[in-house]
Design a protein around this motif. Sequence first.
Motif, PDB file in Angstrom:
ATOM      1  N   LEU A   7       5.482  45.420  20.100  1.00  0.00           N
ATOM      2  CA  LEU A   7       5.572  44.431  18.249  1.00  0.00           C
ATOM      3  C   LEU A   7       7.110  43.762  18.534  1.00  0.00           C
ATOM      4  CD1 LEU A   7       5.003  42.869  15.784  1.00  0.00           C
ATOM      5  CD2 LEU A   7       5.686  45.352  14.959  1.00  0.00           C
ATOM      6  N   SER A   8       8.323  43.802  19.347  1.00  0.00           N
ATOM      7  CA  SER A   8       8.881  44.069  19.951  1.00  0.00           C
ATOM      8  C   SER A   8       9.089  42.880  20.919  1.00  0.00           C
ATOM      9  CB  SER A   8      10.349  44.660  19.975  1.00  0.00           C
ATOM     10  OG  SER A   8      11.590  44.118  20.300  1.00  0.00           O
ATOM     11  N   ILE A  11       7.165  39.627  19.328  1.00  0.00           N
ATOM     12  CA  ILE A  11       7.637  38.713  18.038  1.00  0.00           C
ATOM     13  C   ILE A  11       8.991  38.049  18.673  1.00  0.00           C
ATOM     14  CG2 ILE A  11       9.839  38.825  16.396  1.00  0.00           C
ATOM     15  CD1 ILE A  11       7.717  40.739  15.025  1.00  0.00           C
ATOM     16  N   SER A  12       9.496  38.345  20.524  1.00  0.00           N
ATOM     17  CA  SER A  12      10.675  37.698  20.951  1.00  0.00           C
ATOM     18  C   SER A  12       9.596  36.437  21.408  1.00  0.00           C
ATOM     19  CB  SER A  12      11.401  38.629  21.658  1.00  0.00           C
ATOM     20  OG  SER A  12      10.018  39.110  22.866  1.00  0.00           O
ATOM     21  N   THR A  70       1.607  32.040  15.190  1.00  0.00           N
ATOM     22  CA  THR A  70       1.792  32.094  14.331  1.00  0.00           C
ATOM     23  C   THR A  70       2.371  30.830  13.664  1.00  0.00           C
ATOM     24  OG1 THR A  70       4.387  32.231  15.251  1.00  0.00           O
ATOM     25  CG2 THR A  70       3.498  34.148  14.985  1.00  0.00           C
ATOM     26  N   TYR A  80      12.856  35.704  15.854  1.00  0.00           N
ATOM     27  CA  TYR A  80      12.593  36.457  16.875  1.00  0.00           C
ATOM     28  C   TYR A  80      13.195  37.379  17.469  1.00  0.00           C
ATOM     29  CZ  TYR A  80      10.171  31.593  17.343  1.00  0.00           C
ATOM     30  OH  TYR A  80       8.928  30.569  17.044  1.00  0.00           O
ATOM     31  N   LEU A  82      12.931  41.579  15.972  1.00  0.00           N
ATOM     32  CA  LEU A  82      12.230  42.314  15.536  1.00  0.00           C
ATOM     33  C   LEU A  82      13.822  43.459  14.842  1.00  0.00           C
ATOM     34  CD1 LEU A  82       9.868  43.868  14.197  1.00  0.00           C
ATOM     35  CD2 LEU A  82      10.501  45.072  16.337  1.00  0.00           C
ATOM     36  N   GLY A  91       9.963  40.497  11.339  1.00  0.00           N
ATOM     37  CA  GLY A  91      10.193  39.122  12.221  1.00  0.00           C
ATOM     38  C   GLY A  91       8.830  38.403  12.712  1.00  0.00           C
ATOM     39  N   LEU A  92       8.544  37.197  12.203  1.00  0.00           N
ATOM     40  CA  LEU A  92       8.286  36.460  13.017  1.00  0.00           C
ATOM     41  C   LEU A  92       6.492  36.628  13.336  1.00  0.00           C
ATOM     42  CD1 LEU A  92       6.799  32.732  11.805  1.00  0.00           C
ATOM     43  CD2 LEU A  92       7.770  32.270  13.808  1.00  0.00           C
ATOM     44  N   GLY A  93       5.362  36.699  12.537  1.00  0.00           N
ATOM     45  CA  GLY A  93       4.012  37.014  13.118  1.00  0.00           C
ATOM     46  C   GLY A  93       3.814  38.574  12.791  1.00  0.00           C
ATOM     47  N   ALA A  94       4.831  39.522  12.104  1.00  0.00           N
ATOM     48  CA  ALA A  94       5.121  40.775  12.237  1.00  0.00           C
ATOM     49  C   ALA A  94       3.811  41.080  11.735  1.00  0.00           C
ATOM     50  CB  ALA A  94       5.886  41.648  11.586  1.00  0.00           C
ATOM     51  N   LYS A  98       0.760  40.022  14.976  1.00  0.00           N
ATOM     52  CA  LYS A  98       1.488  40.263  16.157  1.00  0.00           C
ATOM     53  C   LYS A  98       1.744  41.825  16.402  1.00  0.00           C
ATOM     54  CE  LYS A  98       3.806  36.446  17.502  1.00  0.00           C
ATOM     55  NZ  LYS A  98       5.263  36.085  18.429  1.00  0.00           N
TER      56      LYS A  98
END
Length: 192
Positions: A7-8, A11-12, A70, A80, A82, A91-94, A98
Motif C-alpha cells: 500500500l505504501s 500510494i506513492s 484515484t 502520496y 502513507l 493516503g490518496l486512494g487508501a 489502493k
Amino acid sequence: MNPVEILSRLISISSENPPGDCTRIAEYVANLIRTRTKARVARQKTPDGNVNIIAVLGRPRFFINCHLDTIPAGSDRAVYKLRRKNGKLYGLGATDVKGPIAALLSALIHIPPRDLMLIFSCDEENGKNTGIRAFLASRYARGLAAGIVTEPTLLNVVRYHPGVGNFERSFQGRAAHAAYPALAGLPPAELA
C-alpha cells in the motif's frame, strides 16, 4: 511483502484521474505479480492509450476487479505518503481502491488461488470506464460467470455496481421537426 508495504508503494505512485495515466501503477502491479506469483500477466491497451493489467490463474470463471486510478490530489502532495494515525492508514486512494489492491496482491503472493482472474483496470474515477469497457469487449471476458468489484461500501455486500447499458428502439413514421409537422403528415400546430 505485507499489505502495508505494498500500500505504501501504491500510494506513492500518482494515478490521479484526470489526467488518468495509469501506466506507472500498472507496471508496478504487473511486475509484482510476475516476480512473486505464478499468474500469467497480460498488459491490455485501451483505446485511449491507457492500460489494464490482467492476471490469470488456472481456468477462471470468476474474477476480481480493482481500478488503478484515484481522484485528483489537489495541492496537498503529502497525500502520496502513507500515514498512520489512531490505528488507521491514510493516503490518496487508501480506501478507493489502493487498499483493496494491496490486500489482494498480498493474498495472491502468500496464498495463491486457483482458477481466478484479477483485473486491474484504468479510468474508473472520471466515469468513462474505458478500462473495464476494453476488458469486457476482449477475449479475456469470455466464459466468466461472476466477479467482485472492490469498491468501498462500508463493509456491506452490494449486489450491483454502476454499469453500462445499451438499448435500441425502433419507431415507425416520417422524420420531421416539431416546427414543421406537415412534413410528417400531421396537421399544423395551432398557435397559442
